[in-house]
Scaffold this active site. Structure first.
Site, PDB file in Angstrom:
ATOM      1  N   ARG A  99       1.813  14.480  12.421  1.00 52.11           N
ATOM      2  CA  ARG A  99       2.650  14.185  11.257  1.00 52.11           C
ATOM      3  C   ARG A  99       2.628  15.417  10.360  1.00 52.11           C
ATOM      4  O   ARG A  99       1.852  15.509   9.419  1.00 52.11           O
ATOM      5  CB  ARG A  99       2.123  12.936  10.528  1.00 52.11           C
ATOM      6  CG  ARG A  99       2.229  11.683  11.393  1.00 52.11           C
ATOM      7  CD  ARG A  99       2.048  10.430  10.589  1.00 52.11           C
ATOM      8  NE  ARG A  99       0.661  10.046  10.510  1.00 52.11           N
ATOM      9  CZ  ARG A  99       0.233   8.889  10.013  1.00 52.11           C
ATOM     10  NH1 ARG A  99       1.102   8.003   9.570  1.00 52.11           N
ATOM     11  NH2 ARG A  99      -1.035   8.600   9.960  1.00 52.11           N
ATOM     12  N   ARG A 124      -8.011  -0.593   5.426  1.00 48.78           N
ATOM     13  CA  ARG A 124      -7.188   0.418   4.754  1.00 48.78           C
ATOM     14  C   ARG A 124      -5.829  -0.140   4.344  1.00 48.78           C
ATOM     15  O   ARG A 124      -5.189   0.408   3.446  1.00 48.78           O
ATOM     16  CB  ARG A 124      -6.975   1.628   5.674  1.00 48.78           C
ATOM     17  CG  ARG A 124      -8.215   2.461   5.927  1.00 48.78           C
ATOM     18  CD  ARG A 124      -7.899   3.687   6.783  1.00 48.78           C
ATOM     19  NE  ARG A 124      -6.719   4.364   6.268  1.00 48.78           N
ATOM     20  CZ  ARG A 124      -5.636   4.634   6.999  1.00 48.78           C
ATOM     21  NH1 ARG A 124      -5.568   4.258   8.260  1.00 48.78           N
ATOM     22  NH2 ARG A 124      -4.617   5.275   6.450  1.00 48.78           N
ATOM     23  N   CYS A 174      -5.110   8.232  10.265  1.00 49.34           N
ATOM     24  CA  CYS A 174      -5.077   7.592  11.580  1.00 49.34           C
ATOM     25  C   CYS A 174      -4.716   8.587  12.675  1.00 49.34           C
ATOM     26  O   CYS A 174      -3.862   9.453  12.486  1.00 49.34           O
ATOM     27  CB  CYS A 174      -4.059   6.451  11.598  1.00 49.34           C
ATOM     28  SG  CYS A 174      -4.588   4.969  10.729  1.00 49.34           S
ATOM     29  N   LYS A 227       0.825  -1.203   0.000  1.00 45.46           N
ATOM     30  CA  LYS A 227       0.000   0.000   0.000  1.00 45.46           C
ATOM     31  C   LYS A 227       0.861   1.254   0.000  1.00 45.46           C
ATOM     32  O   LYS A 227       0.622   2.206  -0.750  1.00 45.46           O
ATOM     33  CB  LYS A 227      -0.911   0.013   1.236  1.00 45.46           C
ATOM     34  CG  LYS A 227      -1.800   1.251   1.314  1.00 45.46           C
ATOM     35  CD  LYS A 227      -2.384   1.480   2.690  1.00 45.46           C
ATOM     36  CE  LYS A 227      -1.384   2.149   3.605  1.00 45.46           C
ATOM     37  NZ  LYS A 227      -2.006   2.804   4.776  1.00 45.46           N
ATOM     38  N   ASN A 228       1.897   1.275   0.833  1.00 48.20           N
ATOM     39  CA  ASN A 228       2.706   2.478   0.986  1.00 48.20           C
ATOM     40  C   ASN A 228       3.609   2.744  -0.211  1.00 48.20           C
ATOM     41  O   ASN A 228       4.218   3.815  -0.302  1.00 48.20           O
ATOM     42  CB  ASN A 228       3.538   2.399   2.270  1.00 48.20           C
ATOM     43  CG  ASN A 228       2.678   2.552   3.509  1.00 48.20           C
ATOM     44  OD1 ASN A 228       1.566   3.066   3.458  1.00 48.20           O
ATOM     45  ND2 ASN A 228       3.181   2.077   4.636  1.00 48.20           N
ATOM     46  N   ASP A 254       5.539   0.763  12.035  1.00 46.41           N
ATOM     47  CA  ASP A 254       4.347   0.052  11.579  1.00 46.41           C
ATOM     48  C   ASP A 254       4.307  -1.406  12.031  1.00 46.41           C
ATOM     49  O   ASP A 254       3.318  -2.102  11.778  1.00 46.41           O
ATOM     50  CB  ASP A 254       4.244   0.113  10.053  1.00 46.41           C
ATOM     51  CG  ASP A 254       3.662   1.427   9.564  1.00 46.41           C
ATOM     52  OD1 ASP A 254       3.211   2.232  10.403  1.00 46.41           O
ATOM     53  OD2 ASP A 254       3.653   1.659   8.344  1.00 46.41           O
TER      54      ASP A 254
END
Length: 417
Positions: free
Chosen positions: A122, A397, A117, A22-23, A305
């Site tokens: 951030r 997600r 989230c 995903k990232n 993560d």
């Protein structure tokens, strides 16, 4: 609202294929904005965040064909509306990645300040300062970043802090800038390298990706390309932790161990047996894992993560595991939910001390963010009895068909309304 119901106590055994990252997919989808020619992507995960990004690009005018599973064809020949509205950005912070490409290609961009989230601050100031250094006129008002530049100009940008999305945003913007751009203190994550490889396939001139110093020689235009998204190293790590925690034995295929050494090493220290091949990893756990000590850090350090997932594994370890979170200041909200399952955890500032217990017991718990969701899934797999996890929209997600994959490994898990 969907929930996950888990019957714990089963060892995970078998084989499962890891999905695309995903990232890596999210910034590469945004890279389509840099060229008027088609970009065809494969190994794209089917996730809510990916679908949200496609919706965002479509409303800008990008034509997208995503009919074949795992394949997405994008055509940004015409960008009608260089806007990323609050309604979409509030659900996914990665929408900020449209800022650099839109500004470089269209000369203007209007992007809402991001949401996502609730795991801590951030800031996007690193993105803004970098683009300003490249000649952009930027103001922030009414919750939007408004940016203009006739053409960006290459310069040296030194990030005050390591930022993955900041590195990716400026990396994309610099591909069409006039002259040479040097990014100092750049993020070294494999997802940054994957983006750079895709941009190079599109005609960009980039060296140094994967190091703290990336150099980009700007070009006038980028062209069409086909590119396969890398495997998801966090999904890989999550399954490694789940198999080890259940004393299981499984093989993960379609993944690369060289992107995950910072997770494999502590799992081995904890007692898991892990062997790595060119595109697969085999893992087997033991009845009681050993404690290990972890400190999160930017790549190549231990990834934030994976912090929550390792905490679930540590809850049943023999002894005390110490986990220190240095990236986000609010990323231990899963601790209270793990305690509901019987975990013995004390938190002192940004450090958690997890005292292993003989057993966890099923309970109703609530996910607070994406990786906390995965943590609770692992805890539910090793707990005695039934665990129900609420608010699993977080999980959707970032994990593609996680209950089907775990079921294929023998887990007692299903989605319920």
């Amino acid at each position: 609202m969907d929930k996950l119901l888990i019957e714990g106590g089963r060892r995970l055994r078998g084989e499962v294929r890891v999905s695309g990252a995903k990232n890596a997919a999210l910034p590469i989808l945004c890279a389509s904005l840099l060229t008027p020619e088609p970009l065809v992507l494969s190994n794209v995960p089917q996730l809510n965040d990916v679908r949200t990004m496609q919706t965002l690009l479509r409303q800008m005018g990008v034509q997208i064909d995503a009919d074949a599973p795992g394949t997405v064809a994008l055509d940004a020949g015409r960008i009608d509306w260089p806007l990323a509205p609050y309604e979409l950005v509030k659900t996914m912070r990665a929408s900020i990645l449209a800022l650099g490409p839109l500004l470089a290609r269209c000369g203007e961009a209007r992007v809402s300040l991001p949401g996502g989230c609730a795991i801590g601050l951030r800031p996007v100031d690193q993105h803004v300062r970098g683009l300003q250094a490249m000649g952009a006129m930027i103001d922030v008002e009414h919750g939007y970043i408004n940016a203009r530049a006739s053409r960006l100009t290459g310069t040296t940008v030194r990030f005050d802090m390591v930022t993955v999305t900041g590195t990716e945003n400026l990396l994309m913007a610099a591909t069409l800038a006039r002259g040479t751009t040097v990014l100092e203190n750049a993020a070294q994550e494999p997802e940054v390298v994957d983006l750079a490889r895709c941009l190079i396939a599109m005609g960009a001139h980039i060296t140094g990706a994967g190091t703290p110093r990336i150099t980009i020689e700007g070009v006038l235009t980028l062209h069409s390309a086909s590119y396969a998204i890398m495997a998801d190293r966090i999904e890989t790590g999550t399954f490694l932790a789940a198999v080890a925690a259940t004393a299981g034995d499984a093989t993960l295929t379609g993944t690369q161990a060289d992107t995950l050494q910072a997770v494999i090493a502590p799992l081995r220290n904890a007692g898991a047996k892990i062997t790595c091949g060119e595109d697969h990893i085999h893992v087997s756990g033991r009845a009681a894992m050993r404690p290990t000590h972890l400190v999160t850090a930017p790549y190549p350090g231990f990834p934030t993560d994976m912090q929550a997932q390792m905490m679930a594994l540590a809850a049943r370890a023999e002894g005390t595991t110490e986990i220190t979170e240095t990236i986000f200041e609010n990323r231990m909200m899963h601790v209270q939910e793990l305690r509901r399952l019987g975990a013995d955890i004390e938190v002192d500032g940004n450090t958690a001390r997890v005292h292993g217990v003989s057993k966890l017991t099923g309970a109703n718990v609530m996910a607070t963010d994406l990786r906390a969701s995965a943590c609770l899934v692992i805890a539910g797999l090793i707990a005695e009895g039934e665990t129900v996890i609420d608010r699993i929209y977080h999980l959707d997600r970032g994990y593609e068909h996680i209950e089907q994959k775990l079921s294929a490994l023998g887990a007692g898990i299903r989605r319920v309304a």
